[in-house]
Design an enzyme around this catalytic site. Structure first.
Site, mmCIF file in Angstrom:
data_model
loop_
_atom_site.group_PDB
_atom_site.id
_atom_site.type_symbol
_atom_site.label_atom_id
_atom_site.label_comp_id
_atom_site.label_asym_id
_atom_site.label_seq_id
_atom_site.Cartn_x
_atom_site.Cartn_y
_atom_site.Cartn_z
ATOM 1 N N TYR A 1 28.404 20.425 12.238
ATOM 2 C CA TYR A 1 28.325 20.739 10.812
ATOM 3 C C TYR A 1 27.695 19.571 10.051
ATOM 4 C CZ TYR A 1 29.908 21.392 5.986
ATOM 5 O OH TYR A 1 29.950 21.506 4.621
ATOM 6 N N LYS B 1 24.141 19.618 8.085
ATOM 7 C CA LYS B 1 24.107 19.388 6.644
ATOM 8 C C LYS B 1 23.160 18.235 6.313
ATOM 9 C CE LYS B 1 26.423 21.024 3.725
ATOM 10 N NZ LYS B 1 26.180 22.141 2.780
#
Length: 389
Positions: free
Chosen positions: A150, A154
């Site tokens: 993640y 990002k």
């Protein structure tokens, strides 16, 4: 906040039916703006006039392109893989966070959307190392050092958003102007991602210990402060504000570093539970999280259970990392308002939460750790030893 050119504009919010997205949409609506909620999940409540829902998936460019028609500004909030078992679904994380962001940027350019505010994360610079009063001059954490997919995706998405700043818009003399906000952990009454999970741990007596140093400090941001920051960032992309936020990133929090577990003390005690006195070493909890992730990797395709903690969550809750708000204050005019967890406590109490049992969960939890360790040992015993071929 005074009325500005934001009024009467059309705003597209990806992930607009989520907790923060809907809160932001409601604030925009109160100021007279038209808002389009683009989300894969339908809204849980009836929408007021001037607020439109479009069901769609940011992985599908045709759906994104349709949603961006006639829009003045995009708030790109949608993401996947922030916490829990979602963090372990690498394929979906990549598709939503990276390809989905590329679709949003392309749709902005091809539809002449002049502004985009991206909701990023502290994690683009943080990967478990101590950061004290860091600022936006910190470099991105090298991609291979991110402890979870993640955070890595990002980072890639934020890089793409900021790189797109200044891109010429199709059929227009204008350019796309972009910025990114990096919020701390979000809290507030009705938050649905983290707080219900924490409350369930409290009620099941899993929260019978804390870990890490009592001097470790992290940050949080109340949902309304984050709403304010996004609206200010969008305004700062306009000509009236000299496009001062264009191409920039900003850390956003309440501006009050606090020990993670002390932050939640009012919630624990407010629901009628004793605050834990036992403190465990962070290395033990990290090992448990690592073993849990290994088990999930092995049996996840058959049983997609919710890990108690992931390695990234251990870092984020037990290792000091907090940031200066100086840039956001100076360039956006951001001033976080005072908030606490009492409104959160009352929200949960109004829904029937509170102390109901005295079952000692801790020892069962420690037995589960031993079981997990034994299971891993058995699995590893079946793996070939180096050089045994």
């Amino acid at each position: 906040m005074e009325s500005t050119q934001m009024d009467k504009k059309v705003f597209l919010l990806t992930g607009g039916c989520g907790y923060f997205g809907f809160r932001l949409a409601s604030a925009l609506h109160k100021r007279g703006a038209r808002t389009v909620l683009f989300d894969a999940v339908r809204p849980s409540q009836e929408l007021p006039e001037g607020m439109v829902f479009m069901q769609g998936d940011i992985r599908d460019y045709a759906q994104v392109e349709k949603a961006a028609l006639g829009v003045d500004c995009v708030f790109h909030i949608a993401s996947y893989g922030m916490s829990g078992r979602e963090q372990l679904n690498r394929h979906l994380i990549e598709a939503v966070n990276v390809q989905g962001t590329k679709n949003i940027l392309r749709a902005c350019v091809e539809n002449g959307v002049p502004r985009l505010v991206y909701t990023s994360t502290f994690n683009v610079v943080f990967g478990g190392q101590v950061i004290e009063n860091g600022d936006e001059s910190l470099p991105y954490l090298p991609l291979h050092l991110h402890p979870d997919h993640y955070s890595r995706t990002k980072s890639l998405a934020e890089m793409a958003v900021l790189k797109a700043n200044g891109t010429a818009l199709t059929g227009s003399s204008e350019v796309l102007r972009t910025c990114a906000l990096r919020p701390a952990g979000i809290y507030g009454p009705g938050e649905q991602r983290h707080l219900p999970r924490i409350v369930s741990y409290i009620e099941k007596r899993i929260f019978s210990f804390v870990y890490g140093s009592p001097s470790s400090l992290v940050e949080f941001v109340h949902v309304d402060n984050l709403v304010s920051a996004h609206m200010l960032a969008a305004e700062a992309l306009t000509a009236e504000k000299q496009h001062r936020s264009a191409g920039q990133a900003y850390f956003i929090s309440d501006g009050k570093p606090v020990n993670n577990f002390e932050f939640f003390r009012p919630l624990v005690e407010g629901l009628g539970y004793p605050f834990p006195k036992l403190r465990l070493p962070i290395s033990l909890i990290y090992l448990f999280a690592f073993l849990t992730e290994m088990i999930h990797h092995i049996i996840g395709p058959l049983y997609n259970f919710q890990p108690l903690l992931t390695r990234t969550e251990v870092y984020k809750t037990g290792v000091t990392h907090y940031f200066s708000m100086a840039k956001a204050r100076k360039e956006l005019g951001y001033e976080p308002q005072e908030h606490n967890l009492q409104e959160v406590v009352q929200w949960f109490k109004s829904r029937g939460h509170g102390r109901r049992c005295q079952s000692p969960f801790f020892w069962r939890f420690m037995l589960n750790i031993l079981f997990v360790s034994a299971f891993i040992a058995v699995v590893l015993s079946f793996l070939p030893v180096a050089g045994s071929w």
